[in-house]
Each structure stands twice: as C-alpha cells, then as structure tokens.
Design a protein around this motif. Sequence first.
Motif, PDB file in Angstrom:
ATOM      1  N   GLY A  82      22.172  44.250  44.778  1.00 34.03           N
ATOM      2  CA  GLY A  82      22.652  45.404  45.518  1.00 34.03           C
ATOM      3  C   GLY A  82      22.140  45.412  46.946  1.00 34.03           C
ATOM      4  N   LEU A  83      22.730  46.310  47.703  1.00 32.61           N
ATOM      5  CA  LEU A  83      22.404  46.453  49.116  1.00 32.61           C
ATOM      6  C   LEU A  83      21.903  47.881  49.328  1.00 32.61           C
ATOM      7  N   LEU A  84      20.897  48.043  50.189  1.00 31.93           N
ATOM      8  CA  LEU A  84      20.463  49.375  50.601  1.00 31.93           C
ATOM      9  C   LEU A  84      20.712  49.497  52.102  1.00 31.93           C
ATOM     10  N   VAL A  85      21.010  50.693  52.547  1.00 31.24           N
ATOM     11  CA  VAL A  85      21.198  50.926  53.986  1.00 31.24           C
ATOM     12  C   VAL A  85      20.267  52.046  54.427  1.00 31.24           C
ATOM     13  N   GLY A  86      19.556  51.802  55.535  1.00 30.28           N
ATOM     14  CA  GLY A  86      18.678  52.819  56.108  1.00 30.28           C
ATOM     15  C   GLY A  86      19.112  53.104  57.533  1.00 30.28           C
ATOM     16  N   THR A  99      19.337  46.067  53.785  1.00 35.37           N
ATOM     17  CA  THR A  99      18.393  45.177  53.108  1.00 35.37           C
ATOM     18  C   THR A  99      18.914  44.864  51.706  1.00 35.37           C
ATOM     19  N   THR A 100      18.296  43.852  51.109  1.00 34.30           N
ATOM     20  CA  THR A 100      18.537  43.617  49.691  1.00 34.30           C
ATOM     21  C   THR A 100      17.896  44.768  48.917  1.00 34.30           C
ATOM     22  N   LYS A 107      20.779  42.855  57.804  1.00 32.73           N
ATOM     23  CA  LYS A 107      21.426  43.063  59.116  1.00 32.73           C
ATOM     24  C   LYS A 107      20.850  44.318  59.772  1.00 32.73           C
ATOM     25  N   GLN A 108      20.904  44.314  61.127  1.00 31.15           N
ATOM     26  CA  GLN A 108      20.452  45.489  61.881  1.00 31.15           C
ATOM     27  C   GLN A 108      21.479  45.792  62.966  1.00 31.15           C
ATOM     28  N   GLY A 374      12.277  53.422  56.718  1.00 24.37           N
ATOM     29  CA  GLY A 374      11.994  54.626  55.935  1.00 24.37           C
ATOM     30  C   GLY A 374      13.240  55.071  55.184  1.00 24.37           C
ATOM     31  N   GLY A 375      14.413  54.914  55.831  1.00 23.33           N
ATOM     32  CA  GLY A 375      15.687  55.183  55.157  1.00 23.33           C
ATOM     33  C   GLY A 375      15.840  54.268  53.947  1.00 23.33           C
ATOM     34  N   ILE A 376      15.455  53.000  54.116  1.00 25.19           N
ATOM     35  CA  ILE A 376      15.500  52.047  52.993  1.00 25.19           C
ATOM     36  C   ILE A 376      14.556  52.521  51.882  1.00 25.19           C
ATOM     37  N   ALA A 377      13.361  52.980  52.273  1.00 26.10           N
ATOM     38  CA  ALA A 377      12.397  53.478  51.275  1.00 26.10           C
ATOM     39  C   ALA A 377      12.974  54.678  50.519  1.00 26.10           C
TER      40      ALA A 377
END
Length: 391
Positions: A82-86, A99-100, A107-108, A374-377
């Motif tokens: 899966g992918l996470l977006v922050g 991120t993974t 990517k940024q 932090g968004g990813i967290a």
Amino acid sequence: MLPRVNSAAIRRLNMVRVFHALRENPSCAQRDLSRLTGLDKATTSAIVAQMIEEGLVERSEAPRARRIGRPETALGIAPSAGLLVGARLEPGTIRIVSTTLAGTVVKQSQIPGSTDLATALRRLHEGIDAVVAASRPEGGVPPPLRGIGIGIPALMDREGRLVLAPNLGWRDTPIRPLLEEALGAPVHVDNDTKAAAMAERLFGACRGVEDFVYLTGHSGVGGGLFLGGRLYRGAQGFAGEIGHLTVVPGGRPCGCGKRGCLETYVSETSILAQAGERERALPDLWAAAAAARDGDPVVRSLLEAAGAHLGMALSHMVNLTNPGLVVLGGNLSIVAEFVLPTLNAALDEHALEPLRRDLRLLVSPLGPDAVPMGGIALAMDGFLSVPSPIL
Ligand SMILES: [Zn+2]
C-alpha cells in the motif's frame, strides 16, 4: 462478549507490534521477531502468516549470510502492500509526500497553497492525485492508497474539527469530513506540530524515546509533548501550546490577543518583524542565519534573545514534565547554531539541576519534511488503528 472484545484488541496490538518491528528492522528473520516484539514464537508466526496472506508482509528469497546451516528467509513489509500520503497545508504552500506502507519515501512535491478553503481543497486533491499517479510502479499493479494524513497549522480538536487557524484565516470548520469528501479516501488530520512530533517518534530523532518535547517555529511556535510514549493532547486536544507561554509580561502583542507570548519573540514571523523594526529587511530565516554568520550584531542579538526566551519557556516545560530529550524542528533548526548557546544558558539558569543534567537537546533530522512525514505517521496510525484487513 467482553473476553472476545479483549482478545481482538490484544490481537490488534500484537499485530501493530509486529508491523513496527518489521518496519524498523527491514529484512528481519522470523526468529528475531519474537525477541524484537516480546511475543512468543507461536503468536509471532500466526500473525506473520496472516500478514503474508493479506499481502502486507513478504518473505524475501535472499538467504541471511550471517547464519550457518539452513538458509533463512527475511521478512519485510511488502512494497506492494500500500501507499500512504502525507501533506502539510500552509497558507503559501502545500507539501506532499508519498511513502510505502513502511514509511519509505516514494515521491515528494510542493505546490502553491491558498487561504481560500475551496481552493486549498482543490489544490490538495490535484496535488495528491499527481503524487499518487507518479508513485505507481511502471507497468506494475498500483499499490492501494491506505490513508492520507495532513498536518495543519491550527488548533484541532479530538474529532478532527479545525477550531482556529489564524494564519489560514479559518475557524470552526469540520475539516476532516470536508477533506474525506474532497479526497475520497480515509483522511487523518492533526495540528502540524503534533503531526511532526509523531514523525520524530516514528522516523526521526525520537525513536524509542518515551518522554520528549518537540518544538517548531514557523509563523508561530508550536510544541508537541510526548509523555510515557504517547502524544499528550489534553482535555480538548489543544495541549502543547508552548508558543503562548508568557515570557515578557506586558511585552509584544500576540495574535492570540495577549501580550509577551514566547512566539512574539521566537517565531520566524516575529524574528523577521523585529529585524525589520531595526532596519534589517530579511526575507526569511535562511537570510537571518546568513546575516548572523556574517557577524551582523543586530541579527545576532535578536537570535540570542530568541534563544534566551525559548530557554526560559523550555525550563518551565522541563520542570513540569521532565523530558529526556528536546528536539528543535521546523524553521528553528535553520538558526539553531545562533539560538542554542543562550537557550542552553537559560536552561542552566532556570531548569532544576537533576532534570537539566540528563536532558539532551537535538536539532530535527527531518527538516522541511517533518510535517508531511507527520501526515504519514497519522495515516499509518490510522491504518493500524482501524480493524485491519487481518482482523
Ligand atoms: Zn499568544
């Protein structure tokens, strides 16, 4: 009924432990997993088997070189899981990172922000779509988007309602449902500094640290307080507003309506404003750091004063909460070298000696990506908190 609820909760906690152990120890052998999680072998292998079945964990083919005898396979969070977006939502810019599921950056991007809510939501949607599209492996199956986390410079309550965002000009906005509607995915929102503190705990300087204070200075000064391994939120969710500790009674006027708050001396905005009042037109803190490096006495004295005020406020926090570590993040890290001497001196003067003695002070290693990470967290926490696919 109760025992079943408890066993499900314990199962979930165990799964979260295995997840973080695999995330922090890539290519981990199954036999090491029991030691890393403190779980027995049978529990560990049952959880791993289910996580493999759900596609969250994969075994790699590579044998582990340091072991003798039967080759062992290594375990890891599957990149395809899966992918996470922050994201960091600021008035001027929106910074997005993907991120993974394990938190490795894919990517940024950075796009213009807006103080108009509808425009900001539209840009965020477009920006996230672009980052997700760019994160897909060429020709491969796109990993599912597991969650989006967003840090906002605002007072946020425990339900994800934006109570007040002075710099964005927003107040009393049900931001989480609005974002979920606009983005069409599970969204987790929090105050930007709290999000950044969570990133430090998962990916940065505070891994394994139970009690720490995280400080940032952008338009204001924010604080994140981890006590006993948990982010302390307070009764309504607003804890950690170190920027509004009074350091000069009757001092400079603050956006909160009071006077002499810490952030009126220490935030980027206030340092630049004070420099302007003394005929130093500086565009940002990088310029302030450069001027200080060139020996400009006005800028140096402003940064030294900022350090002294910060050290005074921090001493109160230290005496109250006894952290083991203080991390300077956000734009404070840009001027850290000029702020730290007076900050340390103020801590020596005002913090109780036994608490001060073992206190460590670090500059954040995450830099400008602390809030998006932090968004990813937040997204990772959200993904692990809901009854997951394996439960
Ligand atoms: Zn204030």
